[in-house]
Enzyme design. Structure first.
Site: not given
Ligand code: NAD
Length: 448
Positions: A83, A289, A305, A402
């Site tokens: 991202e 998030k 992991d 962004h």
């Protein structure tokens, strides 16, 4: 790390120059860095030994977050993420935190949880009493299952039994896994003590596996930011010298309300954003998030992991019965203070790390000497990501910064090469239209 993790203008360098500089700063030879980065760090032959039905490997960008200081020590932090703006935003927020001394972090007792399910237990109360009584024998069996771990000073520490109702008990065994994530170690222990636990309970044996809700292996990070470092001074003028284009850089007029640019006002808005997440699970999910953008990128870079980490984080966020933010923000006097607490089971040995050369190099770049230190660094990057997202949301909104960074991948998708990419991205940002069509039109105009 002699000169620290602050490298102004890093984004302006070529990839080759960045590698040389990172090698110098970290002490990892540039040849090792080049070698482990080649082909994304894992060739097909090796990949074929890691998972099944392999056809090849899948590449992701490997970058480095700057400015990260944790407990007084500097870290260049490798991040693997697809991202745009995640690495830039974390580096930028870490710079603000650094100005007030950096992150302070600690790890709780660092125990992993193994579960043994016991079913059809005729008398749960009697079974619990017996299992508690037999704890020394069960712990001894557990120790015998992981002699190497015990030799390293780790091993099973404690046993606890819970009654889940309907004749079902669960026995928890808490294990110090030292520098391993510990899934296989804990599973081995749970399987070793399962039959005896079932016998002592008078019931039958069910599942034996670790819990990813490792709430006895938590990391806590705090940071403090002075309002002077939060302010958006005026349009276009506040981008620091080491932040890539598009980072917190308002390129069109700020809202009419001029208080918008004041650092204290930004701090208050961040506190309001935190309260929103504390009150509303819909917001809390997105708050977390943004935070996991940072944590996961470090988890991936270090060969750990990320599914296990995600499962633990969200289960912990919902522990009260209502999903909540993992990090909260408050004012403390003038300063803005952030605090993150989450379960984090990371390893610096075992798992994929054994076979992935780039994951091993990532740990060396980061200068972490233990799994605990890795967790503290990953969580600090998570708190930095959270701060960057809240600051953008609380002021100009997330899209401008962004999308400015996203513009570069749109330019590449439109067929731009080399210097064209930056030129096309800049044109789109200036036009305020970041779409494939806009990129194609700008490219055609440039090549004309
Ligand atoms: P592992 O199986 O490789 O065990 C770690 C090994 O490293 C042990 O043999 C230990 O003796 C050795 N070791 C060497 N130096 C050590 C040190 N300083 N501290 C601790 N151990 C040291 O790895 P693991 O951490 O037990 O398991 C992790 C793997 O299990 C991951 O790949 C994970 O994806 C996978 N897994 C996860 C789940 C889950 O999360 N639910 C379930 C099953 C498997």
């Amino acid at each position: 790390m002699s000169e620290g993790s602050r490298i102004p203008g890093f984004y302006r360098l070529s990839i080759v120059e960045r590698r040389v500089l990172v090698a110098e700063r970290s002490g990892v030879p540039v040849s090792e860095l080049e070698e482990s980065l080649a082909g994304g760090g894992l060739d097909s032959k090796k990949a074929d030994k890691v998972v099944e039905n392999v056809l090849g490997t899948y590449g992701l960008p490997f970058g480095v977050a700057l400015n990260v200081r944790v407990n007084g020590k500097d870290h260049l932090v490798p991040m693997v993420v697809e991202e745009p703006s995640v690495i830039a935003a974390a580096s930028n927020a870490a710079r603000m935190v650094r100005a007030s001394g950096g992150f302070t972090a600690e790890v709780s007792e660092a125990l992993m949880t193994g579960q043994v399910q016991l079913v059809d237990v005729p008398s749960p109360a009697r079974a619990i009493a017996r299992l508690v009584h037999e704890t020394p024998r069960l712990l001894e069996l557990a120790r015998q299952a992981v002699p190497n771990l015990v030799a390293r000073g780790g091993g099973p520490r404690e046993i606890e039994v819970r009654d889940l109702g309907s004749g079902c008990l669960v026995l928890h065994v808490y294990v110090d896994c030292r520098d391993a994530m510990g899934a296989n170690l804990v599973n081995a222990i749970a399987e070793a003590i399962g039959p005896s636990a079932a016998e002592f309970s008078g019931g039958n044996l069910g599942l034996r596996i670790l819990s990813n809700l490792c709430d006895r292996r938590r990391v806590r990070v705090r940071c403090r930011v002075h309002p002077r470092d939060l302010g958006l001074s005026a349009r276009g003028s506040e981008r620091p010298s080491d932040a890539p284009p598009g980072t917190d850089m308002p390129s069109s007029p700020p809202p009419a309300n001029e208080a918008y640019v004041d650092g204290g006002f930004v701090a208050d808005r961040i506190v309001l954003a935190s309260r929103f997440a504390e009150l509303d699970p819909y917001r809390a999910a997105t708050h977390n998030k943004g935070l996991m953008n940072g944590v996961d990128a470090v988890v991936l870079a270090s060969g750990n992991d990320f599914r296990a980490v995600e499962a633990g984080a969200h289960a912990y966020a919902a522990r009260s019965g209502r999903y909540a933010p993992l990090a909260v923000w408050r004012r403390d006097g003038e300063d803005l203070v952030g605090e993150l607490e989450m379960p984090l089971a990371l390893g610096t040995v075992g798992g994929t790390l054994r076979v992935h050369p780039l994951a091993q190099t990532a740990l060396r770049l980061m200068h972490v000497t233990s799994a605990d230190e890795l967790s503290m660094v990953a969580a600090s990057v998570g708190l930095a990501s959270n701060l960057a997202a809240l600051r953008a949301l609380a002021t100009e909104g997330i899209q401008r910064g962004h999308m400015s960074l996203h513009a570069r991948s749109v330019a590449v998708a439109a067929g731009a090469h080399g210097a064209e990419v930056e030129a096309i991205a800049m044109t789109m940002v200036e036009q305020g239209r970041i779409t494939l069509e806009a990129a194609r039109a700008a490219l055609a105009a440039l090549r004309r």
